[in-house]
Design a protein around this motif. Structure first.
Motif, short mmCIF file in Angstrom:
data_model
loop_
_atom_site.label_atom_id
_atom_site.label_comp_id
_atom_site.label_asym_id
_atom_site.label_seq_id
_atom_site.Cartn_x
_atom_site.Cartn_y
_atom_site.Cartn_z
N LYS A 145 -3.32 13.71 0.26
CA LYS A 145 -4.21 13.73 -0.93
C LYS A 145 -3.80 12.75 -1.90
O LYS A 145 -4.45 11.96 -2.52
CB LYS A 145 -4.48 14.97 -1.13
CG LYS A 145 -5.58 15.24 -2.18
CD LYS A 145 -6.22 16.67 -2.75
CE LYS A 145 -7.15 16.68 -3.87
NZ LYS A 145 -7.53 18.20 -4.09
N VAL B 188 0.71 -1.09 -0.02
CA VAL B 188 0.03 0.21 0.19
C VAL B 188 0.68 1.24 0.06
O VAL B 188 1.82 1.34 0.46
CB VAL B 188 -0.93 -0.16 1.14
CG1 VAL B 188 -1.68 1.17 1.53
CG2 VAL B 188 -1.84 -1.16 1.03
N ASP C 45 -4.15 9.15 -0.63
CA ASP C 45 -5.60 8.56 -0.91
C ASP C 45 -6.04 8.45 -2.10
O ASP C 45 -6.53 7.40 -2.32
CB ASP C 45 -6.32 9.52 -0.06
CG ASP C 45 -5.89 9.81 1.42
OD1 ASP C 45 -5.42 9.11 2.17
OD2 ASP C 45 -6.41 10.90 2.05
N TYR C 46 -5.56 9.22 -3.02
CA TYR C 46 -5.81 8.96 -4.59
C TYR C 46 -5.24 7.73 -5.11
O TYR C 46 -6.06 7.05 -5.62
CB TYR C 46 -5.47 10.01 -5.33
CG TYR C 46 -5.74 10.24 -6.77
CD1 TYR C 46 -7.00 9.97 -7.26
CD2 TYR C 46 -4.45 10.11 -7.61
CE1 TYR C 46 -6.94 9.72 -8.66
CE2 TYR C 46 -4.54 9.87 -8.87
CZ TYR C 46 -5.70 9.61 -9.43
OH TYR C 46 -6.02 9.34 -10.73
N GLU D 38 3.63 4.45 -9.24
CA GLU D 38 2.61 5.33 -8.56
C GLU D 38 2.85 6.93 -8.84
O GLU D 38 1.62 7.64 -9.25
CB GLU D 38 2.75 5.12 -6.93
CG GLU D 38 2.63 3.83 -6.55
CD GLU D 38 3.62 2.96 -6.42
OE1 GLU D 38 3.64 1.76 -5.79
OE2 GLU D 38 4.78 3.14 -7.03
N ASN E 2 -4.23 5.32 -3.63
CA ASN E 2 -4.77 3.82 -2.88
C ASN E 2 -6.15 3.48 -3.15
O ASN E 2 -6.74 2.43 -2.98
CB ASN E 2 -4.57 3.98 -1.22
CG ASN E 2 -3.20 3.88 -0.96
OD1 ASN E 2 -2.29 2.76 -1.46
ND2 ASN E 2 -2.78 4.56 0.03
N THR E 3 -6.93 4.38 -4.01
CA THR E 3 -8.15 4.08 -4.35
C THR E 3 -8.34 3.52 -5.99
O THR E 3 -9.18 3.04 -6.13
CB THR E 3 -9.23 5.53 -4.32
OG1 THR E 3 -8.70 6.24 -5.09
CG2 THR E 3 -9.34 5.82 -2.85
N LYS E 4 -7.05 3.63 -6.48
CA LYS E 4 -7.06 3.24 -7.84
C LYS E 4 -6.84 1.97 -7.69
O LYS E 4 -6.14 1.20 -7.09
CB LYS E 4 -5.87 3.83 -8.84
CG LYS E 4 -6.29 5.54 -8.82
CD LYS E 4 -4.94 6.06 -9.75
CE LYS E 4 -5.10 5.88 -11.09
NZ LYS E 4 -6.33 6.63 -11.62
N ARG E 5 -7.68 0.99 -8.63
CA ARG E 5 -7.33 -0.62 -8.61
C ARG E 5 -6.35 -0.75 -9.62
O ARG E 5 -6.84 -1.32 -10.77
CB ARG E 5 -8.85 -1.12 -8.91
CG ARG E 5 -9.84 -0.86 -7.91
CD ARG E 5 -11.07 -1.56 -8.15
NE ARG E 5 -12.15 -1.31 -6.85
CZ ARG E 5 -11.89 -1.92 -5.81
NH1 ARG E 5 -11.25 -3.07 -5.65
NH2 ARG E 5 -12.98 -1.66 -4.91
#
Length: 286
Positions: free
Chosen positions: A263, A214, A266-267, A280, A269-272
């Motif tokens: 921010k 992560v 967070d962005y 990254e 870690n929401t991408k699959r």
């Protein structure tokens, strides 16, 4: 007549506890026609440890010490003094699917660089059954130097090469990501191939520099630092990397802002997405 293929790995105190499982994995290879080359850094009793195993293959050792870059530099120089046609790179804390040697040899008949997919695992077991990048790159995808400009999937633990591509390259001491640096040079003249077969079981732990974990603020800033050193070390020869160097310099400044950094994390870690190594930050340039 000697063997044509060598399997090359580096052993040091932090990964020596995995030596038994590593050797067991090698002994299960369906193709046993290879030698093992072990670059040994700070494991003085390696010969005693190796004698505990009934090995079906020959193991040659080369002792050296120094920075990450220096050890790889010396190890590759040693490899250059030997007469192997093919070399399979494998990290000693990882494991191999039983057909990895066979599969690598098969594709090395046509390509200078062969890359196997990864299956992440921990001591608790596999983290999924399919290849980690299976949905990113199709089986038998040809790729070029351009495909690893902004990120990497070509490591010294999941590749095999014809030894003819290994030319003597000065590896700067500040380089931590030696594999990305080397393969950017080695792919300069001919493409490689990415395959789903012969997978590497890729151990996830604290000492794993690239990892597949992560994203955190600390990790994100580290990725930028890695890229800055990487691009700065390559840009004199490969001027096409100058925009990547400038983007990384700009992003390093932006990540000093704690709100922007959080921010961004967070962005991401929401991408699959199963990110490639060091990829990254590329989604922050969108």
């Amino acid at each position: 007549m000697g063997k044509a293929t060598a399997l090359f790995s580096v052993i040091f105190p932090a990964n020596v506890l995995y030596l038994t499982s590593f050797l067991d994995s090698l002994s299960k290879q369906t193709d046993q026609d290879f030698d093992v080359l072990l670059v040994v850094d700070g494991v003085d009793d390696i010969d005693v440890r190796l004698k505990k195993h009934a090995l079906s293959f020959s193991v040659k050792t080369f002792h050296c010490t120094g920075s990450i870059a220096e050890i790889r530099r010396q190890g590759l120089k040693w490899l250059g003094t030997l007469s192997y046609t093919n070399v399979i790179f494998q990290d000693a804390d990882d494991l191999l699917h039983d057909d990895r040697v066979f599969v690598c040899k098969k594709y090395l008949a046509q390509y200078n660089v062969v890359v196997n997919d990864l299956v992440p695992f921990t001591d608790q077991g596999l983290m999924g059954g399919s290849g980690f990048w299976e949905n990113r790159l199709q089986h038998e995808t040809e790729f070029s130097q351009t495909d690893i400009q902004t990120c990497n999937f070509v490591g010294l633990g999941n590749t095999a090469v014809r030894t003819s591509v290994i030319n003597e390259i000065h590896i700067p001491d500040q380089i931590k990501v030696v594999d990305w640096f080397l393969f950017y040079h080695w792919l300069d003249e001919s493409p490689g191939i990415f395959i789903h077969d012969g997978k590497v079981l890729y151990r996830q732990h604290d000492h794993n520099l690239a990892g597949l974990q992560v994203v955190s603020v600390e990790r994100l800033r580290n990725i930028v630092d890695v890229k800055l050193v990487h691009y700065a070390s390559l840009v004199q020869r490969f001027s096409e990397l100058m925009p990547m160097l400038q983007e990384s310099e700009h992003l390093k400044l932006k990540l000093k802002d704690a709100r922007f950094a959080q921010k961004s994390v967070d962005y991401l870690n929401t991408k699959r997405i199963n990110y490639f190594w060091w990829e990254e930050t590329e989604y922050l340039h969108e």
